[in-house]
Design a protein around this motif. Structure first.
Motif, PDB file in Angstrom:
ATOM      1  N   ALA A   1       0.671  -1.347  -0.130  1.00  0.00           N
ATOM      2  CA  ALA A   1      -0.173   0.169   0.161  1.00  0.00           C
ATOM      3  C   ALA A   1       1.262   1.353  -0.076  1.00  0.00           C
ATOM      4  O   ALA A   1       0.606   2.060  -0.594  1.00  0.00           O
ATOM      5  CB  ALA A   1      -1.037  -0.230   1.152  1.00  0.00           C
TER       6      ALA A   1
ATOM      7  N   PRO B   1       4.952   7.140  -5.121  1.00  0.00           N
ATOM      8  CA  PRO B   1       5.748   6.377  -5.791  1.00  0.00           C
ATOM      9  C   PRO B   1       7.237   6.523  -6.050  1.00  0.00           C
ATOM     10  O   PRO B   1       7.444   7.019  -6.971  1.00  0.00           O
ATOM     11  CB  PRO B   1       5.235   5.699  -6.836  1.00  0.00           C
ATOM     12  CG  PRO B   1       4.133   7.299  -7.007  1.00  0.00           C
ATOM     13  CD  PRO B   1       3.354   7.009  -5.188  1.00  0.00           C
TER      14      PRO B   1
ATOM     15  N   ALA C   1       2.123   1.949  -3.315  1.00  0.00           N
ATOM     16  CA  ALA C   1       1.313   2.152  -4.201  1.00  0.00           C
ATOM     17  C   ALA C   1       1.091   3.752  -4.472  1.00  0.00           C
ATOM     18  O   ALA C   1       0.338   4.529  -5.358  1.00  0.00           O
ATOM     19  CB  ALA C   1       0.096   1.000  -4.380  1.00  0.00           C
ATOM     20  N   VAL C   2       0.538   4.162  -2.753  1.00  0.00           N
ATOM     21  CA  VAL C   2       0.651   5.277  -2.688  1.00  0.00           C
ATOM     22  C   VAL C   2       1.987   6.657  -2.738  1.00  0.00           C
ATOM     23  O   VAL C   2       1.730   7.480  -2.967  1.00  0.00           O
ATOM     24  CB  VAL C   2      -0.314   5.858  -1.710  1.00  0.00           C
ATOM     25  CG1 VAL C   2      -1.630   4.787  -1.527  1.00  0.00           C
ATOM     26  CG2 VAL C   2       0.771   5.374  -0.611  1.00  0.00           C
TER      27      VAL C   2
ATOM     28  N   THR D   1      -0.095  -9.687  -2.105  1.00  0.00           N
ATOM     29  CA  THR D   1      -0.316  -8.636  -3.187  1.00  0.00           C
ATOM     30  C   THR D   1      -0.690  -8.025  -3.780  1.00  0.00           C
ATOM     31  O   THR D   1      -2.184  -7.983  -3.573  1.00  0.00           O
ATOM     32  CB  THR D   1       0.615  -9.599  -4.437  1.00  0.00           C
ATOM     33  OG1 THR D   1       2.125 -10.312  -3.917  1.00  0.00           O
ATOM     34  CG2 THR D   1       1.008  -8.482  -5.551  1.00  0.00           C
ATOM     35  N   ASP D   2      -0.546  -6.328  -3.708  1.00  0.00           N
ATOM     36  CA  ASP D   2      -1.029  -6.056  -4.558  1.00  0.00           C
ATOM     37  C   ASP D   2      -1.005  -5.041  -6.174  1.00  0.00           C
ATOM     38  O   ASP D   2       0.670  -4.152  -5.977  1.00  0.00           O
ATOM     39  CB  ASP D   2      -1.622  -4.369  -3.531  1.00  0.00           C
ATOM     40  CG  ASP D   2      -2.083  -3.200  -3.605  1.00  0.00           C
ATOM     41  OD1 ASP D   2      -2.679  -2.823  -5.204  1.00  0.00           O
ATOM     42  OD2 ASP D   2      -2.623  -2.237  -3.188  1.00  0.00           O
ATOM     43  N   ALA D   3      -1.776  -5.446  -6.747  1.00  0.00           N
ATOM     44  CA  ALA D   3      -1.010  -5.190  -8.237  1.00  0.00           C
ATOM     45  C   ALA D   3      -0.524  -3.762  -8.864  1.00  0.00           C
ATOM     46  O   ALA D   3       0.339  -3.304  -9.734  1.00  0.00           O
ATOM     47  CB  ALA D   3      -2.046  -5.641  -9.426  1.00  0.00           C
ATOM     48  N   ARG D   4      -1.322  -2.963  -8.017  1.00  0.00           N
ATOM     49  CA  ARG D   4      -0.977  -1.704  -7.705  1.00  0.00           C
ATOM     50  C   ARG D   4       0.254  -0.940  -7.653  1.00  0.00           C
ATOM     51  O   ARG D   4       0.760   0.076  -8.202  1.00  0.00           O
ATOM     52  CB  ARG D   4      -1.924  -0.622  -7.517  1.00  0.00           C
ATOM     53  CG  ARG D   4      -3.299  -0.075  -7.439  1.00  0.00           C
ATOM     54  CD  ARG D   4      -4.187  -0.002  -6.679  1.00  0.00           C
ATOM     55  NE  ARG D   4      -3.982  -0.304  -4.991  1.00  0.00           N
ATOM     56  CZ  ARG D   4      -4.579   0.578  -3.681  1.00  0.00           C
ATOM     57  NH1 ARG D   4      -4.548   1.903  -4.418  1.00  0.00           N
ATOM     58  NH2 ARG D   4      -4.132  -0.088  -2.612  1.00  0.00           N
ATOM     59  N   ALA D   5       0.841  -1.989  -6.589  1.00  0.00           N
ATOM     60  CA  ALA D   5       2.113  -1.425  -6.951  1.00  0.00           C
ATOM     61  C   ALA D   5       3.566  -2.562  -7.151  1.00  0.00           C
ATOM     62  O   ALA D   5       4.992  -1.651  -6.827  1.00  0.00           O
ATOM     63  CB  ALA D   5       2.513  -1.832  -5.011  1.00  0.00           C
TER      64      ALA D   5
END
Length: 253
Positions: free
Chosen positions: A82, A88, A85-86, A193-197
């Motif tokens: 997370a 970068p 993702a926020v 796992t977070d795909a955004r990251a």
């Protein structure tokens, strides 16, 4: 510790320093001012993780301990993803050390390496000094430090309950334990796992690898020989008792 033994230990450490590659400089030189890294893992997340690990360390049931450790790993992995993702922004890699207690430091280093690998860090073991140097993002280094300390306590407790008493058995037990934990932590991380990251994590991985190569040029990997298959199997079984991915409600998306 008797004075003579203490003197012998200091002599051994000095001899090790003389023949080993230099440890990377992790602190600033005298008179040089640098920014002190701030705590990356949120206090509320760290509090939850420490509570889970405290329960894991205190319970007498291996299944419960492993399940609690897996929840802690998954929670920290979700937090790291997370954050990536926020935030970068520019990616940086840091280094830190974990000192290990005798005996069986090689097997204990394998456990630290297992936790490091699951959390996107690289580890280098200095056997004669009894320490592991970690390279990774600050958040990941913090996660590795917290989780490897707890799993080390749990591995030691499992070892006390094991039937074997020879050094070869106990060393193999801890190696087998680390091997199985490596697989299970990888599964817990994959679940979180977070795909955004993923794009940020790919850039972070590249920076970590570059830093690792700079600090440790020409590093070699040494394979560990297991001299006691019975202890190895018992260690794997001790780490395999629990479901490290306990059933929990899932929310689509």
């Amino acid at each position: 510790m008797p004075l003579a033994d203490a003197v012998d230990r200091v002599v051994d450490l000095l001899a090790a320093l003389a023949v080993l590659p230099a440890l990377p400089a992790l602190l600033p030189q005298p008179g040089r001012v640098i920014a002190v890294p701030h705590q990356r893992v949120e206090a509320r997340v760290l509090a939850k993780v420490r509570a889970l690990l405290a329960k894991a360390e205190s319970t007498a049931y291996p299944q419960e301990a492993e399940a609690l450790s897996a929840k802690a790993q998954e929670l920290m992995a979700r937090h790291a993803f997370a954050e990536a993702a926020v935030d970068p922004g520019p990616q940086r890699a840091s280094a830190s050390r974990i000192w290990l207690e005798q005996p069986y430091v090689t097997a204990k280093a394998q456990l630290v390496d297992a936790v490091a690998e699951a959390n996107r860090c690289r580890a280098v073991f200095y056997p004669k000094l009894g320490c592991v140097v970690l390279v990774g993002h600050e958040t990941d280094l913090e996660i590795v430090t917290v989780l490897s300390a707890s799993l080390g306590v749990q591995a030691t407790r499992a070892l006390r309950a094991a039937p074997g008493r020879t050094r070869a058995y106990r060393n193999a037990f801890l190696s087998g334990y680390a091997h199985r934990i490596r697989t299970r932590l990888a599964l817990a991380t994959a679940t979180a796992t977070d795909a955004r990251a993923l794009p940020v994590l790919a850039r972070r991985h590249h920076v970590v690898e570059e830093t690792y190569a700079t600090l440790f040029p020409g590093i070699r990997t040494r394979r560990t020989t297991i001299s006691n298959p019975t202890g190895w199997g018992a260690g794997q079984a001790a780490a395999d008792h629990a479901d490290l991915l306990p059933a929990r409600p899932r929310v689509a998306g």
